[in-house]
Write an enzyme that holds these catalytic residues in place. Structure first.
Site, PDB file in Angstrom:
ATOM      1  CG  HIS A   1      29.823  31.939  42.894  1.00 54.86           C
ATOM      2  ND1 HIS A   1      30.389  32.824  43.768  1.00 54.86           N
ATOM      3  CD2 HIS A   1      30.843  31.206  42.392  1.00 54.86           C
ATOM      4  CE1 HIS A   1      31.703  32.631  43.806  1.00 54.86           C
ATOM      5  NE2 HIS A   1      31.998  31.639  42.981  1.00 54.86           N
TER       6      HIS A   1
ATOM      7  CG  HIS B   1      33.834  27.682  39.915  1.00 51.30           C
ATOM      8  ND1 HIS B   1      34.754  28.615  39.528  1.00 51.30           N
ATOM      9  CD2 HIS B   1      33.359  28.096  41.115  1.00 51.30           C
ATOM     10  CE1 HIS B   1      34.847  29.561  40.466  1.00 51.30           C
ATOM     11  NE2 HIS B   1      34.010  29.266  41.437  1.00 51.30           N
TER      12      HIS B   1
ATOM     13  CG  ASN C   1      37.822  30.160  38.228  1.00 53.67           C
ATOM     14  OD1 ASN C   1      36.724  29.887  37.751  1.00 53.67           O
ATOM     15  ND2 ASN C   1      38.224  29.692  39.397  1.00 53.67           N
TER      16      ASN C   1
ATOM     17  CG  ASP D   1      34.961  33.347  41.999  1.00 55.35           C
ATOM     18  OD1 ASP D   1      35.093  33.744  43.165  1.00 55.35           O
ATOM     19  OD2 ASP D   1      34.644  32.180  41.708  1.00 55.35           O
TER      20      ASP D   1
ATOM     21  CG  HIS E   1      32.311  33.174  48.060  1.00 62.30           C
ATOM     22  ND1 HIS E   1      33.174  34.196  48.355  1.00 62.30           N
ATOM     23  CD2 HIS E   1      32.812  32.556  46.971  1.00 62.30           C
ATOM     24  CE1 HIS E   1      34.150  34.198  47.469  1.00 62.30           C
ATOM     25  NE2 HIS E   1      33.954  33.217  46.619  1.00 62.30           N
TER      26      HIS E   1
ATOM     27  CG  ASP F   1      32.263  29.080  45.363  1.00 64.20           C
ATOM     28  OD1 ASP F   1      32.614  28.863  44.188  1.00 64.20           O
ATOM     29  OD2 ASP F   1      33.048  29.418  46.266  1.00 64.20           O
TER      30      ASP F   1
ATOM     31  CG  HIS G   1      38.580  20.888  43.137  1.00 60.77           C
ATOM     32  ND1 HIS G   1      39.333  21.527  42.184  1.00 60.77           N
ATOM     33  CD2 HIS G   1      38.106  21.859  43.949  1.00 60.77           C
ATOM     34  CE1 HIS G   1      39.329  22.830  42.417  1.00 60.77           C
ATOM     35  NE2 HIS G   1      38.595  23.066  43.480  1.00 60.77           N
TER      36      HIS G   1
ATOM     37  CG  PHE H   1      41.045  26.759  48.701  1.00 66.08           C
ATOM     38  CD1 PHE H   1      40.818  26.846  50.065  1.00 66.08           C
ATOM     39  CD2 PHE H   1      42.282  27.138  48.207  1.00 66.08           C
ATOM     40  CE1 PHE H   1      41.813  27.300  50.919  1.00 66.08           C
ATOM     41  CE2 PHE H   1      43.285  27.596  49.055  1.00 66.08           C
ATOM     42  CZ  PHE H   1      43.051  27.676  50.419  1.00 66.08           C
TER      43      PHE H   1
END
Lengths: 319, 431
Positions: free
Chosen positions: B62, B64, B96, B154, B234, B307, B311, B325
């Site tokens: 998991h 990103h 995503n 997700d 998660h 996860d 950012h 988030f």
């Protein structure tokens, strides 16, 4: 009056951080300003030549005006910036807006913001004093202070006094700050209203949670009414305004449940006929307008104390 | 000329094969072998791992990596370097992105980029529904043919039970697991943190655990009636762990992951409105934290997944309500997890490694996570006891949104190997 007041904060973000002594220091200063005001001594020199910015990013009438009046009675120049007129609508960040204000030589920033915690953030971004004029559902420290000041004028002491806060507690920054402030001054606090707006969780903050209006009123020395905050709710918290009024609205008949001498408070804005009957709002029991007047002197005290500490200058008060 | 790797003297821990002993690990041309000939020994690159643990390369199902479309936050190059520095050799990327991974072309684009820029193995996932809108099914068969290892929306949990039912029923035909971010959105409108005492105190809108529990329960029911494997991403709530435990007892093909931050921190971390602790699902209470650890200990939760959600500092530098988030954790995930589960004596070293290697790999059926003879030689060498201070400024990731920044942790990655080749030497990327 003692002229040796001690104050060690440049910001007022939350009553939670204040000791009882600090709250009493604010009240000592507020009392001095009130006496001067009552003696028609309307202009104090302490912020002469200073610029106070009112950064109001959420609508406000009372609080904004009270801060403007307070700052101007301290001889400050005041500038008010509202959300719609600020560059935040052009995508500027709060950090940049605030830093620009500091660069424009603002001496203090008073901020109202719809996001909880925003003043906390702002105080880390700028070096000048930050005064919280209400953040989201979190805190409204000057409102709680002026409410307590008003209660003290009425009762002399709050030790053992029972105060009921009635209405939309969940979304209310006024309720949160009052729950904390009143307990620091020795009062017992009951929060009352529908279960969806007055969750049990408030017991962790020391308050008694009550959904029975009669019980909530009969031992109260004061009842503080709160507006239903349509703008913060997701519309699922209770059936209708009509149902709210029928269950929890304060009217003349229900006011009889109060002890003789109990007072009715409201931070405004009032929704007449919703949380309080019009007659009651204007009755002898109501101290709603005294709260507003006290809002000036309490805020004068806060601005004065924080500025003196920031500049390291001794705290003088009108004599 | 063959490329031969000989790691010697290390404590070799290979949970999938029940191995935990000081010994050797050999690889020839990227594959693990049981022994080397005398000639191979002479030709081998020999690595002395004395005092260190030699484990399968870590697996994170998991992450990103933000490619395509959000590469100011992360990209395949920076994300895989961060992973390598954290001891990871295989990761599963969430779909995503921008555009989202609901078509074979976007998957092909990622795979092409990975072949050029990645220093570890990267496996894409496909969206469960078109545009991640939860309204109609994404082309699962084409996505599988393009290379996805799982289907997931997700971050945007499918709200319609009918769509979810059909999606899992359809994905089962392709033997693809469904990974779900369990969140009933009707219960979380405007929510930014766990609903509880702290949200009341801070005046922040609460995200009730019930929003997760309801969807976990729904997924258990749908898994039971369709036979499809649904993996709960998660997991953060004690009641969800309980629902999963009962489902697994009945033999329902569900699984679950826990994140290093949910097993270490609680919502009390938000007392100062630090956006560095804002993630979805949010940090919960101590009761939940303990239940997650219990779930990992008894097998209710199958694996650890970070996860990793980058950012930029600018995006996180704002009022709490407005901050995005997500947090990053790849570079300290091993140390943080060792702290919560191993140094605290809840699990053995081998059990923790299992949670971070083959167990996650099995969920997505990856060829990863073991030191089996014949397997790809993906290896992580680490010192479980070496203390270091997390400094996000030094991360390989493009982003710095790490809640462990400044924390002292124990467990340092000393080297990472992908297919027998060193990609990280303990301080720099060597790939």
């Amino acid at each position: 009056m003692s002229q040796s007041l001690s104050w060690n904060r440049k910001d007022l973000i939350d009553v939670e951080f204040l000791s009882r002594e600090e709250i009493e220091t604010i009240f000592t200063a507020a009392t001095a300003f009130k006496k001067a005001m009552e003696a028609d001594d309307n202009k104090q020199p302490y912020l002469d030549g200073r610029t106070v910015v009112n950064l109001f990013l959420e609508p406000s009438t009372r609080t904004r005006l009270a801060f403007e009046v307070a700052a101007s009675r301290l001889s400050a120049d005041t500038i008010t910036v509202t959300g719609a007129a600020s560059s935040l609508t052009k995508g500027e960040t709060l950090r940049d807006t605030a830093q620009n204000m500091a660069a424009l030589k603002a001496d203090m920033i008073i901020m109202r913001h719809s996001a909880s915690g925003a003043p906390h953030y702002l105080s880390e971004v700028v070096d000048i004093p930050v005064i919280n004029a209400g953040d989201g559902s979190h805190a409204h420290p000057t409102q709680a202070l002026l409410d307590a000041f008003t209660l003290l004028e009425k009762f002399g002491s709050l030790d053992g006094k029972e105060i009921t806060i009635l209405g939309d507690i969940l979304f209310s920054r006024v309720a949160r700050s009052n729950i904390i402030c009143l307990q620091k001054l020795g009062a017992k606090v009951t929060v009352a209203g529908p279960s969806t707006l007055v969750p049990k969780g408030f017991e962790a903050m020391g308050a008694t949670v009550c959904h029975d209006l009669k019980k909530a009123l009969e031992n109260a020395d004061a009842v503080m009414l709160l507006r239903i905050q349509h703008e913060r709710q997701t519309s699922t918290h209770f059936p209708s305004i009509g149902e709210y009024t029928s269950m929890f609205g304060l009217n003349k008949a229900r006011a009889k449940w109060l002890k003789p001498g109990a007072i009715i408070m409201h931070p405004g804005p009032i929704n007449r006929g919703v949380e309080i009957d019009s007659e009651l709002a204007d009755s002898e029991q109501s101290v709603i307008l005294q709260q507003v007047t006290n809002g000036i002197v309490v805020r004068m005290a806060v601005l004065h104390l924080c500025y003196c500490h920031h500049k390291g200058i001794p705290i003088e008060l009108p004599t | 000329m063959s490329h031969i790797l000989w790691i010697t003297n290390g404590r070799v821990i290979d949970p999938a094969n029940g191995r935990d002993a000081v010994g050797d690990v050999f690889a020839v041309d990227g594959k693990l072998v049981g022994s080397l000939t005398d000639q191979q020994q002479a030709d081998a690159t020999k690595v002395d791992a004395q005092g260190l643990v030699v484990a399968p390369g870590l697996v994170d199902i998991h992450v990103h990596f933000r490619y395509p479309g959000q590469t100011h936050k992360e990209d395949i190059s920076s994300g895989t370097r961060a992973a390598a520095a954290g001891g990871f050799t295989s990761v599963v990327c969430m779909p995503n992105t921008s555009p989202v991974c609901d078509n074979a072309g976007t998957i092909q684009r990622i795979i092409d980029k990975v072949s050029r820029d990645a220093v570890i193995n990267v496996y894409p996932t496909g969206c469960l529904t078109l545009g991640m809108k939860g309204e109609s099914l994404a082309p699962t068969g084409q996505l599988k043919a393009a290379g996805v290892v799982a289907m997931t929306d997700d971050g945007a949990c499918v709200q319609s039970n009918e769509i979810m039912r059909r999606a899992v029923e359809y994905a089962k035909m392709f033997d693809l697991p469904i990974m779900d971010h369990c969140q009933d959105e009707s219960l979380t409108e405007g929510a930014v943190m766990n609903e509880g005492e702290w949200s009341l105190r801070l005046g922040l809108r609460g995200w009730p655990k019930a929003a997760e529990d309801i969807i976990v329960a729904r997924n258990v029911i749908l898994s039971e009636i369709t036979g499809a494997h649904i993996h709960m991403q998660h997991v953060s709530s004690a009641a969800s762990v309980d629902i999963l435990r009962r489902a697994k007892d009945r033999g329902v093909p569900v699984s679950g992951e826990a994140s290093p931050h949910h097993i270490e921190f609680t919502d009390a971390k938000l007392a100062n409105y630090d956006t560095g602790f804002k993630m979805n699902p949010p940090l919960r209470s101590d009761v939940d934290r303990e239940a997650l650890i219990e779930g990992l200990c008894d097998g209710t939760l199958d694996c650890i997944a970070t996860d990793h959600a980058p950012h930029t500092a600018t995006e996180k530098d704002c009022e709490f309500d407005y901050a995005p988030f997500g947090i990053i954790g790849l570079e300290n995930s091993l140390a943080s997890t060792l702290g919560t589960l191993y140094h605290s004596k809840r699990l053995t070293l081998s059990e923790v490694i299992a949670l971070m290697t083959h167990k996650g790999a099995e969920i997505c059926k990856l060829d990863a996570g073991t030191l089996s003879t014949g397997a790809t030689a993906d290896i992580c060498i680490f010192d479980p006891d070496e203390a270091w201070t997390v400094d996000a400024e030094q991360f390989f990731s493009k982003s710095r949104n790490c809640p462990w920044h400044g924390a002292t942790v124990k467990g340092k990655v000393k080297a990472t190997y992908v297919a027998g080749k060193q990609v990280f030497d303990g301080s720099t990327i060597t790939a």
